[in-house]
Design an enzyme around this catalytic site. Sequence first.
Site, PDB file in Angstrom:
ATOM      1  N   LYS A   1       0.842  -1.198   0.000  1.00  0.00           N
ATOM      2  CA  LYS A   1       0.000   0.000   0.000  1.00  0.00           C
ATOM      3  C   LYS A   1       0.876   1.246   0.000  1.00  0.00           C
ATOM      4  O   LYS A   1       1.309   1.712   1.050  1.00  0.00           O
ATOM      5  CB  LYS A   1      -0.930  -0.013   1.216  1.00  0.00           C
ATOM      6  CG  LYS A   1      -1.867  -1.222   1.258  1.00  0.00           C
ATOM      7  CD  LYS A   1      -2.738  -1.241   2.501  1.00  0.00           C
ATOM      8  CE  LYS A   1      -3.690  -2.434   2.484  1.00  0.00           C
ATOM      9  NZ  LYS A   1      -4.579  -2.467   3.668  1.00  0.00           N
TER      10      LYS A   1
ATOM     11  N   LYS B   1      -5.095   6.236   2.472  1.00  0.00           N
ATOM     12  CA  LYS B   1      -5.620   6.077   3.836  1.00  0.00           C
ATOM     13  C   LYS B   1      -4.512   6.102   4.878  1.00  0.00           C
ATOM     14  O   LYS B   1      -4.739   6.534   6.020  1.00  0.00           O
ATOM     15  CB  LYS B   1      -6.456   4.800   3.939  1.00  0.00           C
ATOM     16  CG  LYS B   1      -5.707   3.494   3.653  1.00  0.00           C
ATOM     17  CD  LYS B   1      -5.171   2.827   4.904  1.00  0.00           C
ATOM     18  CE  LYS B   1      -4.371   1.578   4.562  1.00  0.00           C
ATOM     19  NZ  LYS B   1      -3.868   0.896   5.774  1.00  0.00           N
TER      20      LYS B   1
ATOM     21  N   VAL C   1       7.380  -1.220   9.021  1.00  0.00           N
ATOM     22  CA  VAL C   1       7.252  -0.047   8.159  1.00  0.00           C
ATOM     23  C   VAL C   1       5.884   0.602   8.330  1.00  0.00           C
ATOM     24  O   VAL C   1       4.856  -0.072   8.345  1.00  0.00           O
ATOM     25  CB  VAL C   1       7.450  -0.445   6.679  1.00  0.00           C
ATOM     26  CG1 VAL C   1       7.178   0.737   5.756  1.00  0.00           C
ATOM     27  CG2 VAL C   1       8.866  -0.970   6.475  1.00  0.00           C
TER      28      VAL C   1
ATOM     29  N   THR D   1      -7.972  -4.556   7.198  1.00  0.00           N
ATOM     30  CA  THR D   1      -7.426  -5.781   7.796  1.00  0.00           C
ATOM     31  C   THR D   1      -6.142  -5.496   8.554  1.00  0.00           C
ATOM     32  O   THR D   1      -5.173  -5.025   7.956  1.00  0.00           O
ATOM     33  CB  THR D   1      -7.129  -6.813   6.701  1.00  0.00           C
ATOM     34  OG1 THR D   1      -6.482  -6.149   5.591  1.00  0.00           O
ATOM     35  CG2 THR D   1      -8.398  -7.476   6.195  1.00  0.00           C
TER      36      THR D   1
END
EC number: 1.1.1.94
Length: 333
Positions: free
Chosen positions: A105, A191, A279, A138
Amino acid sequence: MKIGVIGAGSWGTALANVVAANGHDTTLWAYEPELVTGMAATRVNHLFLPGIELHPGLNYTGALAEAVSGAELVLLVTPTQVMRNLLADLAGSIAPTAILASASKGIELGTLCTVSQICCQVLGDAVRERFVALSGPTFAKEVALGLPSLIVAGSANDAAAHTVQAAFSNPVFRVYTSDDAIGVELGGAVKNVIAIAAGISDGLGFGHNTRAALITRGLAEMKRLGRAMGAQDATFAGLAGMGDLVLTCTGDLSRNRTVGVKLGQGLTLEVIMAEMRMVAEGVKSAESVNALAQKLGVEMPITQKVYEILYGNKPARQAVLELMSRDLKPEQA
């Protein structure tokens, strides 16, 4: 199905565990040799997912070629900023018909590319028809514990999306499909930046009203960038958009929210990052998403303020007050 999972952080390990438990021949690649040895000996990822026993059928390796050799599905779960070099190393080993899925992401610094764009540049445009973006609300720990979770597989290729859906779905892990891969990718990247903003607000003690406003206006920023990139508005109302945004902005397991909370409490970014083993993609994404918004002429004021706090030494309280004092206008989605 033979599946290779690249990246043994908490999320990669949790996803590898899901497909191994579903009966697939799964190999998990880890960068750290001691992690490979430790998981093989104890079936526990002591570095990134401690205390959770992994499925006995899950295999481990430190060799990239071994992880993807003969794999029908290759799942990428590494930090976005190392993805390009990793794919270059994998290029000669991935089968030309293998589905390439990403659960990473972020947006690459410098190029401002999504993972799908990086894949196409390194492996060729034909990869686009085999690419699937996997994202949703999640936390890795909850998935690994078998708590009910939902996620979305986005792809331009309906068959590829359904293959990933079938591989991962079970009674506690439900996968939906989408034809909007870019929307799924952008939701996962943006996000994380908004979660840092929400954490900053919490760290400053601004309360629930402020957090709710940041989440709502953050969703508006996500949608504006998505439109400029050709994504569908509906994607951001779903699991990869609002779902993941709410979770990451409110959950105590959120690394990005944690970074924000500590910034709001007065710690420097250097101190915060030195304390973190895993991270927080939003730290790098704040820079790349802000640059992408400027390049495309998309107004993203929350993202801009997070960038200024992280990289311009702007005091967090001042940044929030500047957001509140912007020109008054109608509410726009």
